[in-house]
Design an enzyme around this catalytic site. Structure first.
Site, mmCIF file in Angstrom:
data_model
loop_
_atom_site.group_PDB
_atom_site.id
_atom_site.type_symbol
_atom_site.label_atom_id
_atom_site.label_comp_id
_atom_site.label_asym_id
_atom_site.label_seq_id
_atom_site.Cartn_x
_atom_site.Cartn_y
_atom_site.Cartn_z
ATOM 1 N N GLY A 16 0.842 -1.205 0.000
ATOM 2 C CA GLY A 16 0.000 0.000 0.000
ATOM 3 C C GLY A 16 0.874 1.250 0.000
ATOM 4 N N HIS A 17 1.841 1.294 0.925
ATOM 5 C CA HIS A 17 2.779 2.421 0.973
ATOM 6 C C HIS A 17 3.559 2.523 -0.339
ATOM 7 C CE1 HIS A 17 2.684 1.262 5.425
ATOM 8 N NE2 HIS A 17 2.272 2.513 5.462
ATOM 9 N N GLY B 131 -2.986 7.773 1.141
ATOM 10 C CA GLY B 131 -3.855 6.687 0.709
ATOM 11 C C GLY B 131 -5.311 6.936 1.067
ATOM 12 N N LYS C 286 -7.090 4.638 1.863
ATOM 13 C CA LYS C 286 -7.293 3.731 2.993
ATOM 14 C C LYS C 286 -7.696 4.499 4.254
ATOM 15 C CE LYS C 286 -6.480 0.257 5.946
ATOM 16 N NZ LYS C 286 -5.803 0.845 7.058
ATOM 17 N N MET D 124 -4.466 -3.609 2.938
ATOM 18 C CA MET D 124 -3.140 -3.737 3.548
ATOM 19 C C MET D 124 -2.977 -2.691 4.634
ATOM 20 S SD MET D 124 -0.525 -4.702 0.548
ATOM 21 C CE MET D 124 -0.898 -6.082 -0.535
ATOM 22 N N SER D 125 -2.347 -3.100 5.733
ATOM 23 C CA SER D 125 -2.126 -2.215 6.867
ATOM 24 C C SER D 125 -0.942 -2.740 7.663
ATOM 25 C CB SER D 125 -3.368 -2.203 7.769
ATOM 26 O OG SER D 125 -3.051 -1.668 9.048
ATOM 27 N N SER D 126 -0.171 -1.830 8.226
ATOM 28 C CA SER D 126 0.941 -2.248 9.087
ATOM 29 C C SER D 126 0.407 -3.039 10.271
ATOM 30 C CB SER D 126 1.714 -1.029 9.588
ATOM 31 O OG SER D 126 2.169 -0.256 8.496
ATOM 32 N N ARG D 127 -0.829 -2.759 10.678
ATOM 33 C CA ARG D 127 -1.413 -3.445 11.840
ATOM 34 C C ARG D 127 -1.853 -4.865 11.514
ATOM 35 N NH1 ARG D 127 -3.170 2.130 13.095
ATOM 36 N NH2 ARG D 127 -2.272 2.677 15.120
#
Ligand code: AMP
Length: 287
Positions: free
Chosen positions: A40-41, A151, A153, A188-191
């Site tokens: 995502g990033h 994003g 997001k 997508m997420s870092s979490r």
């Protein structure tokens, strides 16, 4: 000369580089992140790479935007892994300051985007968007970009930043980028790395509920409460999920809607706790 990614950690050095680039007439793209980077990033970084002469990725886990009972301490940090990913995109600089470089003293100045910051995530995370707007202001003044990439997001964050830039005349174009998803629909997420296997499976409930509600809109439903109920019910059917909010808001003002209006983008938005992990997702619909 092969391309060389550099890591800058001080405000003075970052600003000096950005000023030199600007003096040379080079267009700068900035991608603010909290690190633990994923596709995502990277989609934002690649877009910035394609549209600018110089690209800065900022990596800073901003304590100001975390509440006292949130995951600031356990938030994933992996500068080496992040640097390898950023290097593969051809970005020029990672700006990764330590906390005391960004906040040598507690800031007395903060940026509040009233009206957009209180609903959705602002309701369960009081002060969150003040922390976001304040740190993004700082990062824009430090990296001096022509274009800054965010994003979809984090749709409320994007709306807050767009409005801040407009209200305060920041000389930057805010570029919103589409949500990047896993094959099964999970945003997508870092979490996501907090999730155990069963939780990871349960987490697909967010995108499933959003797609279901978007399907209702496509089928002609215009009543926002009917959409809220549909998302709530689908979330309730997932035993590992606890709903924080299911809402339908105007995409620009983030105000709750009663009816969808033709030609006016609306946001279907969800926040759900899966175990101790809070996940958000949204879909924009245009009736
Ligand atoms: P974060 O590191 O979570 O603060 O995110 C940094 C930037 O990446 C924000 O502008 C996010 O909206 C964006 N971002 C995070 N996840 C995604 C995703 N799955 N798709 C698109 N952009 C994303």
């Amino acid at each position: 000369m092969p391309h060389q990614l550099e890591i800058v950690t001080t405000v003075a050095e970052m600003q000096e580089r950005a000023r030199a680039w600007r003096r040379a007439g080079l267009a700068i793209g900035a991608v603010p992140t909290m690190g633990a980077l994923h596709e995502g990033h990277l989609s934002l970084v690649r877009r910035a790479r394609a549209e600018n002469d110089r690209v800065v990725v900022t990596i800073f886990v901003n304590p100001l935007q975390f509440g006292p009972n949130e995951d600031y301490n356990r938030y994933p940090r992996d500068l080496d892994g992040d640097a390898a990913l950023v290097a593969s995109t051809g970005a020029d600089v990672i700006f990764a300051p330590p906390v005391n470089e960004m906040y040598p003293e507690p800031p007395l100045t903060s940026v509040d985007v009233a009206g957009i910051s209180e609903g959705l995530c602002g309701a369960s995370r009081p002060g969150h968007f003040r922390g976001v707007a304040t740190v993004v202001s700082k990062l824009l003044h430090i990296t001096l970009p022509d274009r800054a990439y965010f994003g979809q997001k984090d749709a409320q964050q994007l709306a807050v930043i767009r409005r801040m830039v407009r209200d305060l005349n920041f000389p930057v174009a805010v570029i919103g980028c589409p949500v990047v998803r896993e094959a099964d629909g999970l945003a997508m997420s870092s979490r996501n790395r907090y999730l155990g296997p069963a939780e990871r499976q349960a987490a697909t409930v967010l995108s499933r509920a959003l797609r279901h509600a978007a399907g209702l809109v496509a089928g002609g439903v215009r009543d926002a409460d009917q959409l809220r109920s549909a998302m709530r019910e689908m979330t309730a059917a997932e035993p590992l999920a606890r709903l924080d909010y299911a809402d339908v808001v105007d995409a620009e003002t983030i105000q709750p809607l009663t009816q969808l209006s033709p030609g006016r983008p609306a946001l279907l938005a969800l926040a759900v706790r899966i175990g101790t992990t809070r996940l958000i997702d949204n879909l924009e619909v245009l009736p």
